[in-house]
Design a protein around this motif. Structure first.
Motif, PDB file in Angstrom:
ATOM      1  N   GLY A 167       0.811  -1.207   0.000  1.00 37.34           N
ATOM      2  CA  GLY A 167       0.000   0.000   0.000  1.00 37.34           C
ATOM      3  C   GLY A 167       0.848   1.263   0.000  1.00 37.34           C
ATOM      4  N   PHE A 168       0.340   2.286  -0.655  1.00 38.42           N
ATOM      5  CA  PHE A 168       1.106   3.517  -0.819  1.00 38.42           C
ATOM      6  C   PHE A 168       1.403   4.195   0.507  1.00 38.42           C
ATOM      7  N   GLU A 169       0.407   4.305   1.359  1.00 32.16           N
ATOM      8  CA  GLU A 169       0.593   5.035   2.616  1.00 32.16           C
ATOM      9  C   GLU A 169       1.669   4.383   3.490  1.00 32.16           C
ATOM     10  N   ALA A 170       1.683   3.055   3.538  1.00 33.29           N
ATOM     11  CA  ALA A 170       2.658   2.341   4.360  1.00 33.29           C
ATOM     12  C   ALA A 170       4.078   2.583   3.868  1.00 33.29           C
ATOM     13  N   VAL A 171       4.255   2.574   2.559  1.00 35.48           N
ATOM     14  CA  VAL A 171       5.584   2.798   1.989  1.00 35.48           C
ATOM     15  C   VAL A 171       5.979   4.271   2.120  1.00 35.48           C
ATOM     16  N   ARG A 172       5.040   5.159   1.875  1.00 38.48           N
ATOM     17  CA  ARG A 172       5.333   6.590   2.018  1.00 38.48           C
ATOM     18  C   ARG A 172       5.788   6.910   3.437  1.00 38.48           C
ATOM     19  N   GLU A 173       5.132   6.330   4.421  1.00 42.98           N
ATOM     20  CA  GLU A 173       5.479   6.579   5.820  1.00 42.98           C
ATOM     21  C   GLU A 173       6.922   6.176   6.124  1.00 42.98           C
ATOM     22  N   LYS A 174       7.398   5.119   5.465  1.00 42.37           N
ATOM     23  CA  LYS A 174       8.764   4.657   5.696  1.00 42.37           C
ATOM     24  C   LYS A 174       9.801   5.501   4.956  1.00 42.37           C
ATOM     25  N   ILE A 175       9.474   5.911   3.740  1.00 43.32           N
ATOM     26  CA  ILE A 175      10.465   6.578   2.906  1.00 43.32           C
ATOM     27  C   ILE A 175      10.588   8.068   3.184  1.00 43.32           C
ATOM     28  N   VAL A 176       9.478   8.737   3.438  1.00 46.61           N
ATOM     29  CA  VAL A 176       9.495  10.201   3.575  1.00 46.61           C
ATOM     30  C   VAL A 176      10.544  10.721   4.563  1.00 46.61           C
ATOM     31  N   PRO A 177      10.692  10.170   5.766  1.00 48.40           N
ATOM     32  CA  PRO A 177      11.662  10.722   6.716  1.00 48.40           C
ATOM     33  C   PRO A 177      13.114  10.623   6.247  1.00 48.40           C
ATOM     34  N   VAL A 178      13.394   9.684   5.326  1.00 51.62           N
ATOM     35  CA  VAL A 178      14.784   9.475   4.884  1.00 51.62           C
ATOM     36  C   VAL A 178      14.914   9.611   3.365  1.00 51.62           C
ATOM     37  N   ARG A 179      13.962  10.288   2.742  1.00 52.26           N
ATOM     38  CA  ARG A 179      13.944  10.363   1.286  1.00 52.26           C
ATOM     39  C   ARG A 179      15.164  11.052   0.700  1.00 52.26           C
ATOM     40  N   ASP A 180      15.845  11.882   1.473  1.00 51.57           N
ATOM     41  CA  ASP A 180      17.000  12.612   0.964  1.00 51.57           C
ATOM     42  C   ASP A 180      18.189  11.705   0.661  1.00 51.57           C
ATOM     43  N   CYS A 181      18.128  10.442   1.098  1.00 48.32           N
ATOM     44  CA  CYS A 181      19.266   9.549   0.843  1.00 48.32           C
ATOM     45  C   CYS A 181      19.290   9.052  -0.590  1.00 48.32           C
ATOM     46  N   ASP A 182      18.244   9.325  -1.362  1.00 47.12           N
ATOM     47  CA  ASP A 182      18.199   8.912  -2.769  1.00 47.12           C
ATOM     48  C   ASP A 182      17.548  10.011  -3.590  1.00 47.12           C
ATOM     49  N   GLN A 183      18.204  10.397  -4.684  1.00 51.08           N
ATOM     50  CA  GLN A 183      17.720  11.525  -5.472  1.00 51.08           C
ATOM     51  C   GLN A 183      16.340  11.279  -6.076  1.00 51.08           C
ATOM     52  N   ALA A 184      16.126  10.097  -6.641  1.00 52.17           N
ATOM     53  CA  ALA A 184      14.832   9.812  -7.252  1.00 52.17           C
ATOM     54  C   ALA A 184      13.719   9.805  -6.209  1.00 52.17           C
TER      55      ALA A 184
END
Length: 224
Positions: A167-184
């Motif tokens: 699900g999108f929300e579950a993945v978004r919750e994990k990635i958003v706080p550390v999204r700066d570690c990957d440009q894409a």
């Protein structure tokens, strides 16, 4: 097929561990850790990077996002590629190609040997390095052109897989706080908690299709 082998480069280990999606991705592929292979040098690289960060010698902002504790644990426990399982001739040829480092050459040469010597095992490479894939696509090596069609998964495909599964929300919750570690991922989830599923899926698919255009038939056909 009796089974599948997944060879994972350092960038994918680092990103998926930081996103808390490493084990989840293995579950999607229905593989155990024993079906994974990583570079023998991974644990040394990650330990060194972690020590540099703790000592204040790692100045890149994205390094502070990385979950080095998890990354190092994975690198120390996952099965490693041993020299005897590498196609030495192909490794030598790939090492001379601009854009392919020795680790990437080792991953490729290992999969080549697996595919040539064991008809009961299928094998794939998970990589976050687009430069490597572009270089491999242009390398005039018949063994690569014959054996590596649809053998690669990129990070954006893996993120998309996780969204489809969990699900999108579950993945978004994990990635958003550390999204700066990957440009894409920084772009895909740039709106943080306001990022929408439709926009994220559109961006991920755009990255995948651009890479597919640049690398011929190397990428797995997913999500076609």
């Amino acid at each position: 097929m009796a089974g599948c082998l997944y060879c994972i480069d350092n960038d994918i280990i680092q990103k998926l561990a930081t996103f808390s999606l490493f084990e989840e991705t293995l579950d999607i592929f229905s593989v155990r850790s024993t079906d994974v292979r990583i570079l023998t040098t991974a644990k040394y690289k990650f330990r060194r990077d972690w020590e540099r960060l703790k000592a204040g010698r790692y100045r890149k902002h994205k390094a502070t996002m990385i979950n080095f504790e998890k990354v190092v644990t994975l690198a120390e426990t996952l099965p490693q590629i041993v020299e005897a399982t590498i196609d030495v001739d192909l490794f030598s040829q790939l090492s001379e190609v601009d854009g392919i480092d020795q680790g990437e050459a080792a991953l490729t040469a290992h999969v080549a040997q697996v595919l040539q010597k064991d008809d009961a095992v299928d094998a794939f490479i998970l990589t976050g390095d687009k430069r490597y894939l572009r270089a491999l696509a242009t390398a005039e090596l018949p063994l690569v052109q014959e054996n590596f069609v649809h053998r690669f998964w990129c990070l954006e495909q893996l993120v998309l897989l996780n969204i489809r599964k969990y699900g999108f929300e579950a993945v978004r919750e994990k990635i958003v706080p550390v999204r700066d570690c990957d440009q894409a991922c920084k772009v895909v989830f740039g709106s943080g908690e306001l990022a929408t599923e439709s926009n994220a899926l559109s961006a991920l698919n755009a990255y995948i299709e651009t890479l597919r255009d640049e690398t011929g038939q190397l990428l797995h056909p997913y999500p076609a």
